[in-house]
Design a protein around this motif. Structure first.
Motif, PDB file in Angstrom:
ATOM      1  N   LEU A  49       0.865  -1.162   0.000  1.00 50.17           N
ATOM      2  CA  LEU A  49       0.000   0.000   0.000  1.00 50.17           C
ATOM      3  C   LEU A  49       0.909   1.220   0.000  1.00 50.17           C
ATOM      4  O   LEU A  49       1.753   1.375   0.885  1.00 50.17           O
ATOM      5  CB  LEU A  49      -0.894   0.000   1.246  1.00 50.17           C
ATOM      6  N   TYR A  50       0.744   2.098  -1.013  1.00 47.32           N
ATOM      7  CA  TYR A  50       1.635   3.244  -1.172  1.00 47.32           C
ATOM      8  C   TYR A  50       0.914   4.550  -0.861  1.00 47.32           C
ATOM      9  O   TYR A  50      -0.237   4.761  -1.261  1.00 47.32           O
ATOM     10  CB  TYR A  50       2.173   3.311  -2.612  1.00 47.32           C
ATOM     11  N   LEU A  51       1.614   5.399  -0.146  1.00 51.38           N
ATOM     12  CA  LEU A  51       1.133   6.755   0.104  1.00 51.38           C
ATOM     13  C   LEU A  51       2.341   7.652   0.313  1.00 51.38           C
ATOM     14  O   LEU A  51       3.402   7.218   0.740  1.00 51.38           O
ATOM     15  CB  LEU A  51       0.187   6.792   1.303  1.00 51.38           C
ATOM     16  N   ALA A  52       2.162   8.910  -0.047  1.00 46.46           N
ATOM     17  CA  ALA A  52       3.258   9.877   0.044  1.00 46.46           C
ATOM     18  C   ALA A  52       2.948  10.885   1.141  1.00 46.46           C
ATOM     19  O   ALA A  52       1.799  11.292   1.313  1.00 46.46           O
ATOM     20  CB  ALA A  52       3.447  10.586  -1.296  1.00 46.46           C
ATOM     21  N   ARG A  53       3.981  11.286   1.861  1.00 49.80           N
ATOM     22  CA  ARG A  53       3.873  12.360   2.850  1.00 49.80           C
ATOM     23  C   ARG A  53       4.699  13.532   2.338  1.00 49.80           C
ATOM     24  O   ARG A  53       5.913  13.411   2.122  1.00 49.80           O
ATOM     25  CB  ARG A  53       4.388  11.901   4.216  1.00 49.80           C
ATOM     26  N   SER A  54       4.048  14.633   2.128  1.00 49.73           N
ATOM     27  CA  SER A  54       4.712  15.804   1.564  1.00 49.73           C
ATOM     28  C   SER A  54       5.069  16.805   2.654  1.00 49.73           C
ATOM     29  O   SER A  54       4.591  16.726   3.787  1.00 49.73           O
ATOM     30  CB  SER A  54       3.801  16.463   0.528  1.00 49.73           C
ATOM     31  N   GLY A  55       5.905  17.744   2.301  1.00 50.97           N
ATOM     32  CA  GLY A  55       6.304  18.779   3.249  1.00 50.97           C
ATOM     33  C   GLY A  55       7.744  19.193   3.032  1.00 50.97           C
ATOM     34  O   GLY A  55       8.490  18.538   2.293  1.00 50.97           O
ATOM     35  N   ASP A  76      13.124   8.212   0.970  1.00 48.28           N
ATOM     36  CA  ASP A  76      13.221   9.535   1.574  1.00 48.28           C
ATOM     37  C   ASP A  76      13.498  10.604   0.534  1.00 48.28           C
ATOM     38  O   ASP A  76      14.023  10.342  -0.554  1.00 48.28           O
ATOM     39  CB  ASP A  76      14.328   9.551   2.630  1.00 48.28           C
ATOM     40  N   GLY A  77      13.134  11.843   0.882  1.00 50.58           N
ATOM     41  CA  GLY A  77      13.451  12.986   0.041  1.00 50.58           C
ATOM     42  C   GLY A  77      12.546  13.158  -1.159  1.00 50.58           C
ATOM     43  O   GLY A  77      12.852  13.948  -2.052  1.00 50.58           O
ATOM     44  N   ILE A  78      11.417  12.445  -1.201  1.00 52.98           N
ATOM     45  CA  ILE A  78      10.490  12.530  -2.331  1.00 52.98           C
ATOM     46  C   ILE A  78       9.221  13.232  -1.874  1.00 52.98           C
ATOM     47  O   ILE A  78       8.503  12.732  -1.010  1.00 52.98           O
ATOM     48  CB  ILE A  78      10.152  11.131  -2.877  1.00 52.98           C
ATOM     49  N   SER A  79       8.942  14.397  -2.431  1.00 56.35           N
ATOM     50  CA  SER A  79       7.718  15.126  -2.123  1.00 56.35           C
ATOM     51  C   SER A  79       6.742  14.904  -3.276  1.00 56.35           C
ATOM     52  O   SER A  79       6.903  15.475  -4.360  1.00 56.35           O
ATOM     53  CB  SER A  79       8.004  16.618  -1.935  1.00 56.35           C
ATOM     54  N   ALA A  80       5.762  14.063  -3.055  1.00 51.94           N
ATOM     55  CA  ALA A  80       4.846  13.655  -4.126  1.00 51.94           C
ATOM     56  C   ALA A  80       3.415  13.658  -3.618  1.00 51.94           C
ATOM     57  O   ALA A  80       3.162  13.723  -2.410  1.00 51.94           O
ATOM     58  CB  ALA A  80       5.224  12.273  -4.644  1.00 51.94           C
ATOM     59  N   HIS A  81       2.471  13.571  -4.553  1.00 52.08           N
ATOM     60  CA  HIS A  81       1.062  13.439  -4.190  1.00 52.08           C
ATOM     61  C   HIS A  81       0.662  11.980  -4.059  1.00 52.08           C
ATOM     62  O   HIS A  81      -0.306  11.661  -3.357  1.00 52.08           O
ATOM     63  CB  HIS A  81       0.187  14.119  -5.250  1.00 52.08           C
ATOM     64  N   GLY A  82       1.368  11.080  -4.756  1.00 51.75           N
ATOM     65  CA  GLY A  82       1.032   9.673  -4.695  1.00 51.75           C
ATOM     66  C   GLY A  82       1.955   8.854  -5.563  1.00 51.75           C
ATOM     67  O   GLY A  82       2.943   9.372  -6.110  1.00 51.75           O
ATOM     68  N   ALA A  83       1.647   7.577  -5.709  1.00 50.44           N
ATOM     69  CA  ALA A  83       2.484   6.671  -6.496  1.00 50.44           C
ATOM     70  C   ALA A  83       1.628   5.542  -7.058  1.00 50.44           C
ATOM     71  O   ALA A  83       0.585   5.195  -6.497  1.00 50.44           O
ATOM     72  CB  ALA A  83       3.615   6.099  -5.649  1.00 50.44           C
ATOM     73  N   VAL A  84       2.079   4.982  -8.185  1.00 50.65           N
ATOM     74  CA  VAL A  84       1.446   3.790  -8.761  1.00 50.65           C
ATOM     75  C   VAL A  84       2.546   2.804  -9.141  1.00 50.65           C
ATOM     76  O   VAL A  84       3.698   3.191  -9.333  1.00 50.65           O
ATOM     77  CB  VAL A  84       0.586   4.110 -10.001  1.00 50.65           C
ATOM     78  N   VAL A  85       2.170   1.520  -9.260  1.00 50.53           N
ATOM     79  CA  VAL A  85       3.118   0.467  -9.611  1.00 50.53           C
ATOM     80  C   VAL A  85       2.537  -0.369 -10.735  1.00 50.53           C
ATOM     81  O   VAL A  85       1.373  -0.792 -10.676  1.00 50.53           O
ATOM     82  CB  VAL A  85       3.429  -0.430  -8.393  1.00 50.53           C
ATOM     83  N   HIS A  90       7.082  -4.366 -12.177  1.00 50.30           N
ATOM     84  CA  HIS A  90       7.448  -3.941 -10.815  1.00 50.30           C
ATOM     85  C   HIS A  90       8.114  -2.570 -10.798  1.00 50.30           C
ATOM     86  O   HIS A  90       8.912  -2.277  -9.905  1.00 50.30           O
ATOM     87  CB  HIS A  90       8.349  -4.980 -10.135  1.00 50.30           C
ATOM     88  N   HIS A  91       7.765  -1.741 -11.764  1.00 53.56           N
ATOM     89  CA  HIS A  91       8.278  -0.377 -11.785  1.00 53.56           C
ATOM     90  C   HIS A  91       7.209   0.561 -11.224  1.00 53.56           C
ATOM     91  O   HIS A  91       6.056   0.536 -11.660  1.00 53.56           O
ATOM     92  CB  HIS A  91       8.653   0.047 -13.201  1.00 53.56           C
ATOM     93  N   GLY A  92       7.626   1.365 -10.246  1.00 49.52           N
ATOM     94  CA  GLY A  92       6.723   2.318  -9.637  1.00 49.52           C
ATOM     95  C   GLY A  92       7.079   3.733 -10.029  1.00 49.52           C
ATOM     96  O   GLY A  92       8.210   4.021 -10.435  1.00 49.52           O
ATOM     97  N   PHE A  93       6.096   4.630  -9.888  1.00 55.79           N
ATOM     98  CA  PHE A  93       6.292   6.035 -10.238  1.00 55.79           C
ATOM     99  C   PHE A  93       5.616   6.894  -9.190  1.00 55.79           C
ATOM    100  O   PHE A  93       4.439   6.681  -8.866  1.00 55.79           O
ATOM    101  CB  PHE A  93       5.714   6.333 -11.623  1.00 55.79           C
ATOM    102  N   ALA A  94       6.350   7.856  -8.649  1.00 63.19           N
ATOM    103  CA  ALA A  94       5.817   8.794  -7.675  1.00 63.19           C
ATOM    104  C   ALA A  94       5.723  10.171  -8.316  1.00 63.19           C
ATOM    105  O   ALA A  94       6.623  10.584  -9.054  1.00 63.19           O
ATOM    106  CB  ALA A  94       6.720   8.851  -6.439  1.00 63.19           C
ATOM    107  N   SER A  95       4.627  10.887  -8.043  1.00 63.08           N
ATOM    108  CA  SER A  95       4.376  12.161  -8.721  1.00 63.08           C
ATOM    109  C   SER A  95       5.103  13.329  -8.064  1.00 63.08           C
ATOM    110  O   SER A  95       4.509  14.317  -7.654  1.00 63.08           O
ATOM    111  CB  SER A  95       2.869  12.441  -8.777  1.00 63.08           C
TER     112      SER A  95
END
Length: 342
Positions: A49-55, A76-85, A90-95
């Motif tokens: 289950l993927y979720l991003a924490r921004s700030g 770490d160090g990724i400020s995104a709204h979300g991600a999909v896989v 098995h390649h994921g992408f974070a916005s």
């Protein structure tokens, strides 16, 4: 004026007293941590289950075990709204910006992808091995090849785009939040082929889902707070039903023929499609305030929401935008994941 009158009418109507139904909250897990949050996505095959924490202080992409909801890793160090896989490779992408491409097996970064606009939501077309990156500014959609991370193309709809869905047949449907319409994009040529107006029966669309068999789009609107059922081939409006306030994501479950719409006022509206053009509210489940995006584990049928606790709204806070709920500051370490099942 028509939208305002319709919204007033819907608010005056009693909310469907359908607390009793097939769904109930299985557990709520407080995982804490600081930072904003937006989209939640389940990788059913990879059991994550993927979720991003921004700030500004500690942005990161978090992965949780779908079965235990224990944290399984983070980038770490990724400020995104979300991600999909993409489960096929098995390649994921974070916005984030630049976009982050990662390996979902060991949760390591593969590369950064420079994109224009301001990446927000993401939509996966697993059959085509494409991820669509959404942006309120141009280009509104950037298509990425999930195999190598190359940019396939871009398209502008001159709108604030929200959720989008592919029908697997070369059509991409897009909720146009500020245009009160649904856009249609030819995924092969990356050109806009149609716009379906909500025609005053809905407004400020955010969530979007599709039943590919019956060719019905489910458009969750914020102002007024309704679900609009629309023919995906013609744009004809089939029906509308009331939902809660401030939706930000919709799912269609093909196993149960249900449409699931969480809203920021603390409800999950479950709509049943009983026929090609027959729909009814099956259940209105009370969840938690702020839980407005949704993920579905297709293996178990369980639904996942996320939210946090908030303090009082400051007295000097500006008026809330129609269709949105005013909130105070997030309370420390109150972030939580909600698991719902039958």
């Amino acid at each position: 004026m028509r939208n305002i009158l319709l919204a007033a009418l819907l608010l005056a109507l009693p909310h469907p007293a359908l607390a009793d139904g097939p769904y109930h909250i299985l557990k709520t897990v407080t995982v804490g941590g600081e930072g904003g949050f937006d989209y939640i996505v389940a990788d059913s095959q990879g059991r994550r289950l993927y979720l991003a924490r921004s700030g500004k202080t500690n942005p990161r992409l978090l992965a949780f075990d779908l079965d235990s909801l224990k944290q399984a890793g983070e980038l770490d160090g990724i400020s995104a709204h979300g991600a999909v896989v993409d489960p096929g490779n098995h390649h994921g992408f974070a916005s984030s910006k630049p976009l982050t491409m990662f390996d979902s097996i060991n949760l390591t970064t593969l590369k950064s992808i420079a994109v224009d606009g301001n990446p927000d939501g993401l939509s996966l077309d697993a059959a085509a091995h494409r991820v669509y990156v959404l942006s309120h500014s141009a280009p509104n959609i950037t298509a990425i090849n999930t195999t190598d991370g190359s940019i396939v193309g871009t398209v502008n709809l001159d709108a604030a785009v929200e959720e989008t869905k592919s029908d697997g047949k070369g059509h991409l449907y897009v909720a146009l939040e500020d245009k009160d319409a649904v856009g249609v994009v030819d995924a092969n040529t990356m050109t806009v082929t149609a716009r379906y107006p909500l025609a005053g029966q809905g407004g400020t669309p955010a969530g979007l889902a599709l039943n590919p068999k019956t060719r019905v789009l489910f458009v969750a609107c914020r102002n007024p707070a309704v679900m609009v059922m629309m023919n995906a081939d013609t744009g004809a409006i089939l029906a509308t039903l009331p939902i809660g306030m401030q939706n930000d994501g919709v799912l269609f479950n093909p196993v149960t023929n249900e449409i699931l719409a969480p809203t920021g006022d603390g409800h999950l509206t479950v709509i049943k499609q009983d026929g090609p053009a027959h729909f009814s509210v099956e259940q209105t489940l009370t969840t938690l305030s702020g839980a407005r995006t949704i993920a579905l584990d297709r293996k178990t049928g369980h639904i996942f929401l996320m939210t946090a606790d908030y303090g009082p709204v400051p007295a000097d806070a500006p008026p809330s935008v129609p269709g949105r709920i005013a909130r105070g500051p997030m309370l420390p370490d109150s972030f939580k994941i909600i698991e719902i099942g039958r």
